[in-house]
Write a protein that holds these residues in place. Structure first.
Motif, PDB file in Angstrom:
ATOM      1  N   ALA A 135       0.828  -1.207   0.000  1.00 15.24           N
ATOM      2  CA  ALA A 135       0.000   0.000   0.000  1.00 15.24           C
ATOM      3  C   ALA A 135       0.865   1.262   0.000  1.00 15.24           C
ATOM      4  O   ALA A 135       0.591   2.223  -0.726  1.00 15.24           O
ATOM      5  N   ALA A 136       1.911   1.262   0.822  1.00 20.93           N
ATOM      6  CA  ALA A 136       2.771   2.435   0.906  1.00 20.93           C
ATOM      7  C   ALA A 136       3.513   2.687  -0.401  1.00 20.93           C
ATOM      8  O   ALA A 136       3.695   3.840  -0.822  1.00 20.93           O
ATOM      9  N   LEU A 137       3.966   1.616  -1.068  1.00 23.17           N
ATOM     10  CA  LEU A 137       4.628   1.780  -2.365  1.00 23.17           C
ATOM     11  C   LEU A 137       3.671   2.361  -3.404  1.00 23.17           C
ATOM     12  O   LEU A 137       4.068   3.199  -4.227  1.00 23.17           O
ATOM     13  N   ALA A 185       9.819 -10.691  -2.867  1.00 25.40           N
ATOM     14  CA  ALA A 185      10.819 -10.391  -3.899  1.00 25.40           C
ATOM     15  C   ALA A 185      10.303  -9.298  -4.827  1.00 25.40           C
ATOM     16  O   ALA A 185      11.045  -8.378  -5.198  1.00 25.40           O
ATOM     17  N   TRP A 186       9.028  -9.401  -5.205  1.00 27.40           N
ATOM     18  CA  TRP A 186       8.404  -8.386  -6.072  1.00 27.40           C
ATOM     19  C   TRP A 186       8.401  -7.020  -5.398  1.00 27.40           C
ATOM     20  O   TRP A 186       8.772  -6.004  -6.003  1.00 27.40           O
ATOM     21  N   LEU A 187       8.028  -6.980  -4.134  1.00 33.08           N
ATOM     22  CA  LEU A 187       7.955  -5.706  -3.414  1.00 33.08           C
ATOM     23  C   LEU A 187       9.345  -5.120  -3.189  1.00 33.08           C
ATOM     24  O   LEU A 187       9.560  -3.915  -3.382  1.00 33.08           O
ATOM     25  N   SER A 208       6.354  11.202   3.379  1.00 34.23           N
ATOM     26  CA  SER A 208       6.140  10.319   4.525  1.00 34.23           C
ATOM     27  C   SER A 208       5.837   8.892   4.088  1.00 34.23           C
ATOM     28  O   SER A 208       6.063   7.943   4.843  1.00 34.23           O
ATOM     29  N   TRP A 209       5.303   8.731   2.876  1.00 35.19           N
ATOM     30  CA  TRP A 209       5.074   7.375   2.371  1.00 35.19           C
ATOM     31  C   TRP A 209       6.401   6.668   2.164  1.00 35.19           C
ATOM     32  O   TRP A 209       6.535   5.480   2.479  1.00 35.19           O
ATOM     33  N   ALA A 210       7.386   7.374   1.636  1.00 38.03           N
ATOM     34  CA  ALA A 210       8.708   6.772   1.440  1.00 38.03           C
ATOM     35  C   ALA A 210       9.350   6.418   2.773  1.00 38.03           C
ATOM     36  O   ALA A 210      10.031   5.393   2.898  1.00 38.03           O
ATOM     37  N   THR A 211       9.120   7.250   3.775  1.00 39.41           N
ATOM     38  CA  THR A 211       9.644   6.959   5.108  1.00 39.41           C
ATOM     39  C   THR A 211       9.060   5.659   5.642  1.00 39.41           C
ATOM     40  O   THR A 211       9.773   4.824   6.231  1.00 39.41           O
ATOM     41  N   LEU A 212       7.763   5.461   5.411  1.00 35.62           N
ATOM     42  CA  LEU A 212       7.110   4.240   5.869  1.00 35.62           C
ATOM     43  C   LEU A 212       7.645   3.021   5.129  1.00 35.62           C
ATOM     44  O   LEU A 212       7.949   1.985   5.744  1.00 35.62           O
ATOM     45  N   THR A 213       7.770   3.114   3.819  1.00 34.36           N
ATOM     46  CA  THR A 213       8.278   1.968   3.068  1.00 34.36           C
ATOM     47  C   THR A 213       9.695   1.622   3.502  1.00 34.36           C
ATOM     48  O   THR A 213      10.031   0.440   3.664  1.00 34.36           O
ATOM     49  N   ASP A 214      10.519   2.616   3.734  1.00 31.73           N
ATOM     50  CA  ASP A 214      11.900   2.355   4.150  1.00 31.73           C
ATOM     51  C   ASP A 214      11.946   1.651   5.504  1.00 31.73           C
ATOM     52  O   ASP A 214      12.777   0.756   5.721  1.00 31.73           O
ATOM     53  N   ARG A 215      11.059   2.032   6.418  1.00 37.09           N
ATOM     54  CA  ARG A 215      11.033   1.389   7.741  1.00 37.09           C
ATOM     55  C   ARG A 215      10.662  -0.080   7.629  1.00 37.09           C
ATOM     56  O   ARG A 215      11.264  -0.945   8.281  1.00 37.09           O
ATOM     57  N   ILE A 216       9.675  -0.376   6.795  1.00 37.19           N
ATOM     58  CA  ILE A 216       9.245  -1.765   6.643  1.00 37.19           C
ATOM     59  C   ILE A 216      10.320  -2.591   5.946  1.00 37.19           C
ATOM     60  O   ILE A 216      10.606  -3.732   6.341  1.00 37.19           O
TER      61      ILE A 216
END
Length: 251
Positions: free
Chosen positions: A39-41, A103-105, A51-59
């Motif tokens: 969802a974040a991507l 792997a896709w994500l 902030s979306w990029a921040t969330l994706t990086d954390r995950i």
């Protein structure tokens, strides 16, 4: 606005490692983070809000540091507090379909960050997923152990779509021998998926070890996986053979 509210609530609930604790029997699990990452991507693509990029990086950091077993390169499903490996068989459970889906994500994330190391992680997950392809039936099975042992030889529909998605995105990100390998795997995955589809536009969900399908209603959740695979087909054809994209238009 609603998405931002949900994102901020999720971020506020994250622990120091960037993880969110679920309710139920398995509070520390990878799967919930996988869907949150997807969802974040998607929001990264649709919004200028960093902030979306921040969330994706954390995950992604949590996944690469805790979810993925450093020895095998496989992604585990369940964890103890602190995101250490869970005790017993839960801690060594591996779902081949999720190796492909992650792997896709992670490949998408690596591409957006121009992250060569991230691509290597995605590639290793892809290779791990391939160990879960049953050579007799030509389909991805449901569950394995970290040692490669088969936990469930049943094969649901959705792992076939993730096999296809991972093969295609990695094909579009390589230009060496791996591209041919990925395109070969994509064709195998497409043939596997086609076996589940029915002439009336629905699908079977669970293939038994015998190759027969369980006679049951088609679950709506499969449509999400099928359409995501269609989207990746379009994206990869657009990248590698743009002259053929128009042939994928829905009538």
């Amino acid at each position: 606005d609603e998405a931002v509210r949900l994102r901020d609530l999720s971020a506020a609930a994250m622990d120091a490692d960037g993880g969110v604790v679920e309710v139920g029997a398995h509070p520390h699990q990878a799967n919930a983070h996988m869907h949150l990452l997807e969802a974040a991507l998607a929001w990264e693509d649709a919004s200028d809000d960093t902030s979306w990029a921040t969330l994706t990086d954390r995950i992604v950091t949590l996944a690469r540091g805790r979810f993925i077993d450093s020895k095998t390169g496989m992604l585990r499903e369940f964890f103890s507090s602190g995101w250490s490996q869970a005790d017993g068989t839960d801690g060594s459970l591996v779902e081949p379909g999720h190796q492909f889906e992650w792997a896709w994500l992670l490949a998408r994330h690596a591409k957006s960050r121009d992250d060569a190391e991230g691509f290597k992680v995605a590639w290793r997950l892809f290779e791990a997923g391939l160990t879960g392809v049953d050579p007799t039936r030509g389909v991805v099975i449901d569950a394995m152990g970290l040692d490669g042992s088969v936990r469930s030889a049943r094969a649901r529909l959705w792992p076939q779509t993730e096999w296809l998605k991972a093969s295609l995105i990695l094909a579009s990100m390589t230009d060496d021998w791996r591209r041919d390998l990925c395109l070969t795997q994509a064709s195998r995955a497409q043939r596997a998926l086609w076996r589940y589809l029915t002439p009336v536009g629905l699908w079977h969900d669970k293939m038994l070890e015998s190759g027969e399908f369980i006679d049951e209603p088609a679950p709506a959740s499969s449509l999400y996986h099928i359409m995501a695979a269609c989207g990746q087909v379009r994206a990869t054809v657009g990248a590698l053979r743009p002259d053929l994209v128009s042939a994928l238009d829905l009538s």
